[in-house]
Design an enzyme around this catalytic site. Structure first.
Site, PDB file in Angstrom:
ATOM      1  N   ASP A  14       0.863  -1.168   0.000  1.00 52.71           N
ATOM      2  CA  ASP A  14       0.000   0.000   0.000  1.00 52.71           C
ATOM      3  C   ASP A  14       0.907   1.229   0.000  1.00 52.71           C
ATOM      4  O   ASP A  14       2.118   1.120   0.222  1.00 52.71           O
ATOM      5  CB  ASP A  14      -0.894  -0.045   1.249  1.00 52.71           C
ATOM      6  CG  ASP A  14      -1.790   1.162   1.371  1.00 52.71           C
ATOM      7  OD1 ASP A  14      -2.467   1.499   0.389  1.00 52.71           O
ATOM      8  OD2 ASP A  14      -1.787   1.787   2.448  1.00 52.71           O
ATOM      9  N   ASP A  16      -0.263   5.142   1.054  1.00 50.76           N
ATOM     10  CA  ASP A  16      -0.559   6.067   2.144  1.00 50.76           C
ATOM     11  C   ASP A  16      -0.633   5.329   3.479  1.00 50.76           C
ATOM     12  O   ASP A  16      -1.387   4.358   3.615  1.00 50.76           O
ATOM     13  CB  ASP A  16      -1.889   6.788   1.895  1.00 50.76           C
ATOM     14  CG  ASP A  16      -1.854   7.634   0.638  1.00 50.76           C
ATOM     15  OD1 ASP A  16      -1.242   8.705   0.674  1.00 50.76           O
ATOM     16  OD2 ASP A  16      -2.422   7.201  -0.384  1.00 50.76           O
ATOM     17  N   ASP A 177      -1.589  -0.840   5.965  1.00 46.88           N
ATOM     18  CA  ASP A 177      -1.870  -0.294   7.297  1.00 46.88           C
ATOM     19  C   ASP A 177      -3.345  -0.288   7.638  1.00 46.88           C
ATOM     20  O   ASP A 177      -3.714   0.140   8.737  1.00 46.88           O
ATOM     21  CB  ASP A 177      -1.344   1.145   7.386  1.00 46.88           C
ATOM     22  CG  ASP A 177      -2.086   2.064   6.419  1.00 46.88           C
ATOM     23  OD1 ASP A 177      -1.994   1.836   5.194  1.00 46.88           O
ATOM     24  OD2 ASP A 177      -2.770   2.992   6.873  1.00 46.88           O
TER      25      ASP A 177
END
Length: 233
Positions: A14, A16, A177
């Site tokens: 990922d 961000d 995250d």
């Protein structure tokens, strides 16, 4: 064979909250949008709780908070356009990589692993962000949230990446995250590591039950060399 014992050949990341701390730019863009629509500004801590499902949901949450009621479709559409323009103006300003990112990517590449980027961020922002952070050379493939008809938590972007790079999902690991990353990986039949320091709507990433929970991205270096169940959190 237990899937956690399978060797890892592909690491999908990922963006961000995983590789870059994009909160400052997203916070600025949300407040620009809210101000243009006549709403008050909000704190960075508030915006952080809205991040994780892509720009469309981020804007909807920001507008719902401003009105204290579900926003009308026309307002969401206007806000989405304003947010995109605002984010375009600040997206590349002082982007910060999280600690250990470059060290980890260098180590994984040196170990012969293939790296890919799968983000829900619209793809038009991705090339410039990767260039600004000097991450371009690390990735063999990159997808944005609008690159396919589906985005995370749908498994399609992860499976598409595996197919494009000719690597089985069972030999891939997703690193992210948020709950979306975990759900997408599980649906794709691949391993997943959840990072604790990113954006997950104020919830612990452990509640999504990834295969591993890491406080530091550098933990991936040893994990991918020896993906043993005993390393699971």
């Amino acid at each position: 064979m237990n899937k956690a014992r399978l060797p890892i050949h592909l690491v999908q990341f990922d963006l961000d909250g995983t590789l870059i701390d994009s909160l400052p730019q997203l916070w600025q863009a949300i407040n620009i949008m809210r101000s243009q629509l006549g709403f008050s500004e909000v704190s960075a801590q508030t915006v952080q709780l809205w991040i994780g499902n892509g720009a469309d949901i981020l804007v909807q949450r920001a507008l719902a908070d401003a009105q204290q009621t579900p926003p009308k479709a026309s307002l969401i559409k206007e806000g989405r356009v304003l947010f995109a323009d605002a984010y375009q103006s600040v997206a590349h300003q002082e982007i910060r990589l999280f600690p250990g990112v470059i060290e980890t990517l260098n180590a994984l590449k040196a170990a012969g692993l293939t790296l890919a980027l799968v983000t829900n961020k619209p793809f038009r922002f991705v090339p410039d962000i990767l260039a600004a952070t000097q991450l371009v050379p690390f990735f063999s493939h990159a997808l944005g949230g609008d690159s396919l008809a589906q985005k995370k938590p749908d498994p399609a972007p992860l499976l598409h990446t595996c197919q494009a790079l000719n690597i089985l999902p069972s030999h891939s690991i997703m690193v992210g995250d948020s709950e979306n990353d975990v759900l997408a990986a599980k649906a794709a039949g691949m391993q997943v590591a959840g990072l604790t320091y990113g954006y997950n709507y104020g919830k612990s990433i452990a509640t999504s039950q990834p295969d591993w929970v890491l406080d530091d991205i550098r933990g991936l270096i040893e994990l991918v060399k020896n993906p043993h169940p005993l390393n699971k959190n």
